[in-house]
Design an enzyme around this catalytic site. Sequence first.
Site, PDB file in Angstrom:
ATOM      1  N   ASN A   1       0.818  -1.221   0.000  1.00  0.00           N
ATOM      2  CA  ASN A   1       0.000   0.000   0.000  1.00  0.00           C
ATOM      3  C   ASN A   1       0.849   1.267   0.000  1.00  0.00           C
ATOM      4  O   ASN A   1       0.603   2.192  -0.770  1.00  0.00           O
ATOM      5  CB  ASN A   1      -0.958  -0.001   1.200  1.00  0.00           C
ATOM      6  CG  ASN A   1      -1.883  -1.209   1.166  1.00  0.00           C
ATOM      7  OD1 ASN A   1      -1.937  -1.909   0.152  1.00  0.00           O
ATOM      8  ND2 ASN A   1      -2.590  -1.455   2.253  1.00  0.00           N
TER       9      ASN A   1
ATOM     10  N   HIS B   1     -20.935  34.816 -28.427  1.00  0.00           N
ATOM     11  CA  HIS B   1     -22.050  34.036 -29.007  1.00  0.00           C
ATOM     12  C   HIS B   1     -21.778  33.676 -30.470  1.00  0.00           C
ATOM     13  O   HIS B   1     -22.724  33.534 -31.260  1.00  0.00           O
ATOM     14  CB  HIS B   1     -23.386  34.800 -28.942  1.00  0.00           C
ATOM     15  CG  HIS B   1     -23.705  35.361 -27.598  1.00  0.00           C
ATOM     16  ND1 HIS B   1     -24.474  34.684 -26.668  1.00  0.00           N
ATOM     17  CD2 HIS B   1     -23.335  36.523 -27.005  1.00  0.00           C
ATOM     18  CE1 HIS B   1     -24.581  35.416 -25.573  1.00  0.00           C
ATOM     19  NE2 HIS B   1     -23.893  36.539 -25.744  1.00  0.00           N
TER      20      HIS B   1
ATOM     21  N   SER C   1      -9.244  14.323 -48.001  1.00  0.00           N
ATOM     22  CA  SER C   1     -10.398  13.442 -48.125  1.00  0.00           C
ATOM     23  C   SER C   1     -10.044  12.319 -49.093  1.00  0.00           C
ATOM     24  O   SER C   1      -9.272  12.520 -50.027  1.00  0.00           O
ATOM     25  CB  SER C   1     -11.586  14.237 -48.668  1.00  0.00           C
ATOM     26  OG  SER C   1     -12.513  13.382 -49.292  1.00  0.00           O
TER      27      SER C   1
ATOM     28  N   LYS D   1     -10.448  18.917 -50.572  1.00  0.00           N
ATOM     29  CA  LYS D   1     -10.486  19.063 -49.119  1.00  0.00           C
ATOM     30  C   LYS D   1      -9.116  19.202 -48.462  1.00  0.00           C
ATOM     31  O   LYS D   1      -8.128  18.609 -48.866  1.00  0.00           O
ATOM     32  CB  LYS D   1     -11.198  17.851 -48.475  1.00  0.00           C
ATOM     33  CG  LYS D   1     -12.690  17.805 -48.690  1.00  0.00           C
ATOM     34  CD  LYS D   1     -13.449  18.968 -48.107  1.00  0.00           C
ATOM     35  CE  LYS D   1     -13.624  18.940 -46.637  1.00  0.00           C
ATOM     36  NZ  LYS D   1     -14.440  17.914 -46.075  1.00  0.00           N
TER      37      LYS D   1
ATOM     38  N   GLU E   1      -9.126  18.533 -34.735  1.00  0.00           N
ATOM     39  CA  GLU E   1     -10.351  17.811 -34.375  1.00  0.00           C
ATOM     40  C   GLU E   1     -10.034  16.700 -33.384  1.00  0.00           C
ATOM     41  O   GLU E   1     -10.809  16.425 -32.467  1.00  0.00           O
ATOM     42  CB  GLU E   1     -11.006  17.235 -35.632  1.00  0.00           C
ATOM     43  CG  GLU E   1     -11.600  18.319 -36.520  1.00  0.00           C
ATOM     44  CD  GLU E   1     -11.982  17.812 -37.894  1.00  0.00           C
ATOM     45  OE1 GLU E   1     -12.973  18.298 -38.447  1.00  0.00           O
ATOM     46  OE2 GLU E   1     -11.288  16.933 -38.439  1.00  0.00           O
TER      47      GLU E   1
ATOM     48  N   TYR F   1      -6.636   1.148   2.161  1.00  0.00           N
ATOM     49  CA  TYR F   1      -6.423   0.696   0.792  1.00  0.00           C
ATOM     50  C   TYR F   1      -7.536  -0.260   0.396  1.00  0.00           C
ATOM     51  O   TYR F   1      -7.948  -1.117   1.186  1.00  0.00           O
ATOM     52  CB  TYR F   1      -5.062  -0.006   0.650  1.00  0.00           C
ATOM     53  CG  TYR F   1      -4.873  -0.528  -0.759  1.00  0.00           C
ATOM     54  CD1 TYR F   1      -4.381   0.292  -1.764  1.00  0.00           C
ATOM     55  CD2 TYR F   1      -5.261  -1.829  -1.095  1.00  0.00           C
ATOM     56  CE1 TYR F   1      -4.268  -0.153  -3.068  1.00  0.00           C
ATOM     57  CE2 TYR F   1      -5.152  -2.289  -2.395  1.00  0.00           C
ATOM     58  CZ  TYR F   1      -4.654  -1.446  -3.375  1.00  0.00           C
ATOM     59  OH  TYR F   1      -4.544  -1.894  -4.670  1.00  0.00           O
TER      60      TYR F   1
HETATM   61  N1  ARG Z   1      -1.373  -3.684  -7.568  1.00  0.00           N
HETATM   62  C1  ARG Z   1      -1.878  -2.944  -6.452  1.00  0.00           C
HETATM   63  C2  ARG Z   1      -2.347  -1.560  -6.922  1.00  0.00           C
HETATM   64  O1  ARG Z   1      -2.032  -1.221  -7.996  1.00  0.00           O
HETATM   65  C3  ARG Z   1      -0.813  -2.776  -5.431  1.00  0.00           C
HETATM   66  C4  ARG Z   1      -1.289  -2.630  -4.057  1.00  0.00           C
HETATM   67  C5  ARG Z   1      -1.914  -3.886  -3.567  1.00  0.00           C
HETATM   68  N2  ARG Z   1      -2.190  -3.802  -2.178  1.00  0.00           N
HETATM   69  C6  ARG Z   1      -2.939  -4.688  -1.572  1.00  0.00           C
HETATM   70  N3  ARG Z   1      -3.151  -4.495  -0.296  1.00  0.00           N
HETATM   71  N4  ARG Z   1      -3.467  -5.687  -2.201  1.00  0.00           N
HETATM   72  O2  ARG Z   1      -3.027  -0.856  -6.225  1.00  0.00           O
END
Ligand code: ARG
Length: 497
Positions: free
Chosen positions: A111, A157, A278, A284, A291, A318
Site C-alpha cells: 500500500n 455568441h 479526403s 479538401k 479535431e 487501501y
Molecule cells: N497492484 C496494487 C495496486 O495497484 C498494489 C497494491 C496492492 N495492495 C494490496 N493491499 N493488495 O493498487
Amino acid sequence: MSSVYRSRLTGKVNEETARFISSLEEDKRIFEEDIDGTEAHNIMLYEQDIIDKDDLGKILYALEKLRSEMREKKIEYNLEVEDIHEYIETYVIGEIGIKTGGKLHSGRSRNDQVTVDMRMYLRAKLIKVSELILNLLDTLLKIGEDHTETLMVLYTHTQQAQIGVFSHYLLAYADSIFRDIQRFQDCYDKINLNPLGAGPIGGSSLNLNRMRTTTLLGFNGVIENSIDAISSKDFELETACILAIHMSTLSRIAEDFIIWSSTEYGFLEIADEYSSVSSVMPQKKNPCTLELIRGKTGKVYGDLISLLTIIKGLPTGYNRDLQEMKTSLWDSLDVVSASLPILTGVISTVKVNKDRMKKVASESHAFAMDLAERLIESSSLSFREAHKLVGNLIKEIIIKDIKPKNITAKLLNELSIKVLEKNISVTDMMIQSTVDVESCLLQRKTLGSPIPKEVKRMIKNRKKLLDLHKNNIASRARKLEIANENLRNTVKKYLSL
Ligand code: ARG
C-alpha cells in the site's frame, strides 16, 4: 515464478482470475520507480540495523540485475504474480534465496509501496508535461509578437462583437495556460511527499526512518498520517483534474482554429503538415489534428470522471479498486503529452490571413459600442440613449444597405431627432474615426484591452513570467536529478562494501 504472498491460501487462482486481478500491464510504467523505492527502503533498513550489510549488498545486486534485464527488455512477465511489486520481490528471492531476499519487504506494505511509486512517477511526468507547456507558451508569445496590429473581429455568441487584434487573442490563451502551469506546480508540491513507512495503514513496529527514505528519494517531506498516506488519492484526482482543465483550453483553441480555417472565415490556414485530406473530395484540406485534440479532450474528461467515481464510495484504507486508477491516469497523461506538441506545431506554422481578417472587421458593425461611447462623450447622451440610437442606426444601415464608411453625421442626427427627439453634436470626422477599424481600436483605453500599446506591454510582461516558470521547472527537474544521482551513488557505495 510462483506467488510469494499466497501462504494463507491453499487454492490457486485460475488464469482467468489471475488476469482479472493483475495490474502487471499498467505497472510496467512504474517498474523503475518500484526498484528505486525498494532500494531506498532497504538502504534505510540497513542503516537502521534492521538488515545487515551482506543482506543489503545482495538485495541491491539482485535489484540492479533486474533493472538491467528490464532495460534490455529481457523480462518475461508471468501471470502468477499479481503486480510489479510481487514480481520484483519474487525475482529477488529467486536470485538470492528467501533467507536474504525475503527481508526486502520488511516494514513495508504494497500500500505505501504503490503510492510511493505513483508519486515518483507523477512528479517526473508533471515536469515533462510542464516542459511541453512551456514550449506552447513560447510559441503563443512569439507568434503574438508578429500580430500586435493584426486587426480582427472578436466574437461573443459566435457573433461579431468588438474590434481586436490577433495577438490579444493568443495572449488570452497564454494567460489561461500560465494558470495551468501554476496549477501543475502547486500540484507537484502536494505530490512530492513520501508515504513510505506508513505500512499497510497503521505504520510499523520496526524502527524505520521515514526521513531517510524521504531524502534518498528526493521528496520534499513525508505525508505524515499513515492512514492518509495510503488512503488519500487526491493527488491523483488533482493531477487528472488539471490535465482535464488544460485539455479544455487546448480544445477551445483547436475549435477556434478549425472554424477560422474554414473557407467562410478564411482567417487562418493550417500548414499542410498538420492537415489531412479526403479520400474522395480532392479539394479538401481537413484540420484533423485539431479535431482530434478536441475529441481526445472528451476522453480526458472521461478519465477524470472514472477516477472520481472509483474513489467516491471507498471505505478508508487501501482497497483494490484503487488499482483501477492507473489506466485512467496513464491515458490522460498520454493524451496531454501527445496533444501539446501538435498544437504547438499547428500554431507555430499557421498562416494568418491578415487582409481577410481586416476586411471582415472593416465590413462588420463591431464599431457599434465604440460609437455609442463616443456619443456619450460628445453629445452628453446617457449610455442607454446612445445604445438606442446606435441600435437604430445599425438597423437602418442594414435595411438601406449602407456601408459603415458611408455613415454621415447628418444621417445620425436625423435618426436622433426621430428616436431620441433631440439633436446631437456629432461630426463626420468623429464617425469616420470610429467606423475605421484601426482608429476605432486606438480609441480603446482600458487596461488589458487589445490596443497595441497594451498588447505589447502584456507580451513583455508575459515573457518575463515565462522565464520565471522556466526557472522554477528547471530547478524542480534539477532537484530530482540530484536526488537520483545521490541514490545511484549510495547504491554503488553499498554494492562495493
Ligand atoms: N497492484 C496494487 C495496486 O495497484 C498494489 C497494491 C496492492 N495492495 C494490496 N493491499 N493488495 O493498487
